[in-house]
Design an enzyme around this catalytic site. Structure first.
Site, PDB file in Angstrom:
ATOM      1  N   GLY A  90       0.763  -1.244   0.000  1.00 32.94           N
ATOM      2  CA  GLY A  90       0.000   0.000   0.000  1.00 32.94           C
ATOM      3  C   GLY A  90       0.789   1.287   0.000  1.00 32.94           C
ATOM      4  N   GLU A 110       4.233  -6.336   2.034  1.00 39.23           N
ATOM      5  CA  GLU A 110       3.972  -6.778   0.653  1.00 39.23           C
ATOM      6  C   GLU A 110       3.935  -5.594  -0.306  1.00 39.23           C
ATOM      7  OE1 GLU A 110       0.100  -8.484   1.148  1.00 39.23           O
ATOM      8  OE2 GLU A 110       0.830 -10.240   2.218  1.00 39.23           O
ATOM      9  N   GLY A 146       4.210  -3.480  -3.606  1.00 34.55           N
ATOM     10  CA  GLY A 146       4.237  -3.704  -5.045  1.00 34.55           C
ATOM     11  C   GLY A 146       4.659  -2.415  -5.716  1.00 34.55           C
ATOM     12  N   ARG A 147       3.752  -1.437  -5.674  1.00 35.52           N
ATOM     13  CA  ARG A 147       3.965  -0.161  -6.358  1.00 35.52           C
ATOM     14  C   ARG A 147       5.284   0.495  -5.967  1.00 35.52           C
ATOM     15  NH1 ARG A 147      -0.487   2.824  -7.989  1.00 35.52           N
ATOM     16  NH2 ARG A 147      -1.678   1.670  -6.461  1.00 35.52           N
ATOM     17  N   ARG A 173      -4.729   2.910 -16.202  1.00 38.00           N
ATOM     18  CA  ARG A 173      -4.872   3.641 -14.944  1.00 38.00           C
ATOM     19  C   ARG A 173      -5.502   5.034 -15.091  1.00 38.00           C
ATOM     20  NH1 ARG A 173      -1.596   4.919 -11.538  1.00 38.00           N
ATOM     21  NH2 ARG A 173      -2.702   4.085  -9.744  1.00 38.00           N
ATOM     22  N   TYR A 220      -8.839   4.974 -12.813  1.00 38.95           N
ATOM     23  CA  TYR A 220      -8.750   5.615 -11.482  1.00 38.95           C
ATOM     24  C   TYR A 220      -8.608   7.127 -11.570  1.00 38.95           C
ATOM     25  CZ  TYR A 220      -7.028   0.845 -10.568  1.00 38.95           C
ATOM     26  OH  TYR A 220      -6.856  -0.513 -10.518  1.00 38.95           O
ATOM     27  N   CYS A 280     -11.117   3.447 -30.075  1.00 34.86           N
ATOM     28  CA  CYS A 280     -12.340   4.215 -30.305  1.00 34.86           C
ATOM     29  C   CYS A 280     -13.171   4.290 -29.034  1.00 34.86           C
ATOM     30  CB  CYS A 280     -13.133   3.609 -31.434  1.00 34.86           C
ATOM     31  SG  CYS A 280     -13.102   1.833 -31.396  1.00 34.86           S
ATOM     32  N   GLU A 281     -12.625   4.961 -28.028  1.00 34.89           N
ATOM     33  CA  GLU A 281     -13.350   5.182 -26.778  1.00 34.89           C
ATOM     34  C   GLU A 281     -12.911   6.522 -26.232  1.00 34.89           C
ATOM     35  OE1 GLU A 281     -14.192   2.631 -23.741  1.00 34.89           O
ATOM     36  OE2 GLU A 281     -13.602   0.780 -24.762  1.00 34.89           O
ATOM     37  N   TYR A 293       1.357  -1.950 -12.255  1.00 37.37           N
ATOM     38  CA  TYR A 293      -0.025  -1.927 -12.752  1.00 37.37           C
ATOM     39  C   TYR A 293      -0.133  -1.267 -14.134  1.00 37.37           C
ATOM     40  CZ  TYR A 293      -0.477  -2.891  -7.792  1.00 37.37           C
ATOM     41  OH  TYR A 293      -0.320  -3.422  -6.535  1.00 37.37           O
TER      42      TYR A 293
HETATM   43  N1  LLP Z   1      -0.971  -7.101  -0.822  1.00 36.90           N
HETATM   44  C1  LLP Z   1      -2.255  -7.274  -1.159  1.00 36.90           C
HETATM   45  C2  LLP Z   1      -3.059  -8.251  -0.449  1.00 36.90           C
HETATM   46  C3  LLP Z   1      -2.814  -6.496  -2.185  1.00 36.90           C
HETATM   47  O1  LLP Z   1      -4.093  -6.660  -2.503  1.00 36.90           O
HETATM   48  C4  LLP Z   1      -2.008  -5.555  -2.869  1.00 36.90           C
HETATM   49  C5  LLP Z   1      -2.557  -4.743  -3.948  1.00 36.90           C
HETATM   50  C6  LLP Z   1      -0.654  -5.433  -2.490  1.00 36.90           C
HETATM   51  C7  LLP Z   1      -0.177  -6.208  -1.454  1.00 36.90           C
HETATM   52  C8  LLP Z   1       0.277  -4.449  -3.139  1.00 36.90           C
HETATM   53  O2  LLP Z   1      -0.145  -3.144  -2.962  1.00 36.90           O
HETATM   54  P1  LLP Z   1       0.798  -1.912  -3.377  1.00 36.90           P
HETATM   55  O3  LLP Z   1       2.003  -1.942  -2.480  1.00 36.90           O
HETATM   56  O4  LLP Z   1       1.176  -2.091  -4.785  1.00 36.90           O
HETATM   57  O5  LLP Z   1      -0.044  -0.749  -3.145  1.00 36.90           O
HETATM   58  N2  LLP Z   1      -4.467  -1.625  -9.848  1.00 36.90           N
HETATM   59  C9  LLP Z   1      -4.361  -0.605  -8.832  1.00 36.90           C
HETATM   60  C10 LLP Z   1      -3.742  -1.112  -7.560  1.00 36.90           C
HETATM   61  C11 LLP Z   1      -4.469  -2.316  -6.993  1.00 36.90           C
HETATM   62  C12 LLP Z   1      -3.795  -2.867  -5.788  1.00 36.90           C
HETATM   63  C13 LLP Z   1      -4.405  -4.140  -5.380  1.00 36.90           C
HETATM   64  N3  LLP Z   1      -3.786  -4.784  -4.295  1.00 36.90           N
HETATM   65  C14 LLP Z   1      -3.606   0.590  -9.392  1.00 36.90           C
HETATM   66  O6  LLP Z   1      -3.232   0.569 -10.561  1.00 36.90           O
HETATM   67  O7  LLP Z   1      -3.427   1.583  -8.686  1.00 36.90           O
END
Ligand code: LLP
Length: 437
Positions: A248, A290, A292-293, A330, A334, A361-362, A390
């Protein structure tokens, strides 16, 4: 004024430089549109995140969230750094195992895991964060058939408001994720699991949302999770070894926007954990994160070539590029801002106001609106920033557009990490029924 993050540069030709490579040159070599990932930047991000927590707590496990970008090269870079994996499907789990992440360093999340996925998770020793009581029963059955205990935690719903887009806020009580705390579901689940022979209940998990730039909701999460750890120990006698805070941590997308440094996050969250551990005399758990981003977003750019530019009196120009919502969804999904520069005119004055559209075409097919850009001509290469997370992961083949290729760059070295899809790839899975042939 240049509005670039520190790991990018501009060369004498006035071209954008990424990972020691001229971005315009990369498009000439590998085609357009093209995703680029900067290997060194991923390594830096990972090291910084790890250090922030490891400096403050003895047992930390950082599991990269594969959903952000599950390309095998990206997964391999992070595995090499020592990262674990957070996976949310059997295929992501297969990717983790394939690049050599151990089951013990892998966490499997999700609210609808299949029996086949659970079989793979249990047999590889992956930690499963169970999302419902029904799932717990299935986990027990699969484990007993395999003759191997399942390592589990529960995902709990901490009921926390997060300042982010509603589609990616997951900690609210009405969210589909996790077991409800207030009604006693959580304690019931732990009690039930502790009586199961084939289940080892060792963890607790929550994930409150994504793209969060404020430490307060993470502090609240730590408070609530640790409170539960203490209660579960006291009332049920179960000592939890892993406390998993999910991902997150956000990044600044707009030039000038302030990020939340991982050091600040750690310095706010770890004291909460320390306090509860002391107060209740519980053993120091391993903290699981965890991200990701944070690890991969700013390591990635999307290069796209301008086909046409349309001036409109009194309104922004419309620039038509060869990548749109098919390559990067994105912005329309969003309302996300991704910074855009003209990679071959990095030093040119920004004299025009432009909307940048893709070829679909959107009306939702845009990459950015109302941007101040230099005068644009056909053939110009646009760079869209912060798309390492993402981006390609959520791309589609809408209007039968093959997905872009992805290249890894590192100190001037380049190698393809994902091939460009072809017409053959698009059609390969379609079949015309015999009676129509
Ligand atoms: N752990 C769990 C259980 C999750 O559901 C997620 C992301 C993460 C870790 C990693 O979260 P991060 O550190 O990346 O924020 N598609 C959206 C983001 C969806 C995130 C879903 N879950 C976007 O493009 O902003």
């Amino acid at each position: 004024m240049l509005m670039l993050k520190g790991h990018f540069g501009v060369n004498r030709a006035g071209h954008l430089v990424v990972g020691g490579c001229d971005a315009v040159e990369l498009v000439r070599r590998f085609g357009s549109p093209l995703y680029i990932v900067d290997e060194q930047r991923i390594r830096e991000n990972y090291r910084r995140f790890c250090r922030a927590f490891a400096d403050r707590w003895p047992k930390v496990m950082v599991c990269y969230a594969y959903k952000a970008n599950s390309n095998l090269a990206v997964c391999k870079i992070l595995q090499g750094e020592g990262a674990g994996a957070e996976v949310s499907s059997g295929y992501e789990l297969q990717n983790a195992l394939r690049v050599g992440v151990l089951g013990e360093k892998t966490v499997f999340n999700g609210n609808c895991k299949s029996r086949a996925e659970l079989r793979l998770a249990i047999s590889s020793g992956t930690l499963i964060n169970v999302d419902s009581i029904q799932e717990l029963r299935v986990v027990e059955r699969v484990a007993s058939r395999l003759g191997r205990p399942a390592r589990i935690g529960f995902r709990v719903n901490p009921d926390i408001k997060t300042p982010t887009h509603p589609h990616i806020a997951t900690g609210l009580r009405e969210s589909k994720f996790g077991l409800d705390v207030a009604s006693g579901q959580v304690m019931k689940a732990y009690r039930a699991a502790s009586k199961m022979k084939d289940v080892q209940v060792i963890a607790i998990h929550s994930h409150i949302g994504s793209q969060i730039l404020d430490a307060a909701p993470f502090e609240e999460e730590a408070e609530k999770l640790m409170g539960l750890v203490a209660r579960i120990k006291k009332e049920l006698g179960i000592p939890l070894q892993f406390v998993d805070f999910g991902g997150g941590l956000g990044i600044p997308y707009k030039p000038g926007e302030k990020g939340l440094p991982p050091e600040e996050l750690a310095s706010r969250v770890v004291p909460v954990i320390e306090r509860v551990v002391k107060e209740y005399g519980i053993e120091q758990p391993t903290l699981v994160f965890e991200p990701g981003r944070y690890l991969v977003a700013d390591a990635g750019i999307l290069l796209t070539t301008v086909g046409y530019c349309k001036e409109r009196p009194g309104m922004p120009d419309w620039v038509a590029a060869d990548a749109g919502m098919n390559a990067l969804i994105r912005p329309v999904l969003y309302g996300a801002y991704h910074h855009i520069e003209v990679a071959n005119k990095m030093r040119a004055k920004r004299v025009r106001l432009a909307n940048v559209a893709g070829p679909l075409c959107e009306s939702g097919d845009f990459l950015g609106k109302g941007r101040k850009l230099p005068a644009i001509e056909p053939g110009d290469v646009l760079a869209v920033f912060d798309v390492g997370a993402y981006g390609l992961a959520m791309s589609s083949q809408h209007t039968a557009k093959p997905r872009p290729a992805m290249v890894i760059v590192n100190s001037g070295k380049t190698e393809i990490a994902r091939l460009r899809e072809t017409y053959e790839d698009l059609m390969r899975l379609d079949k015309i029924p015999s009676w129509l042939a």
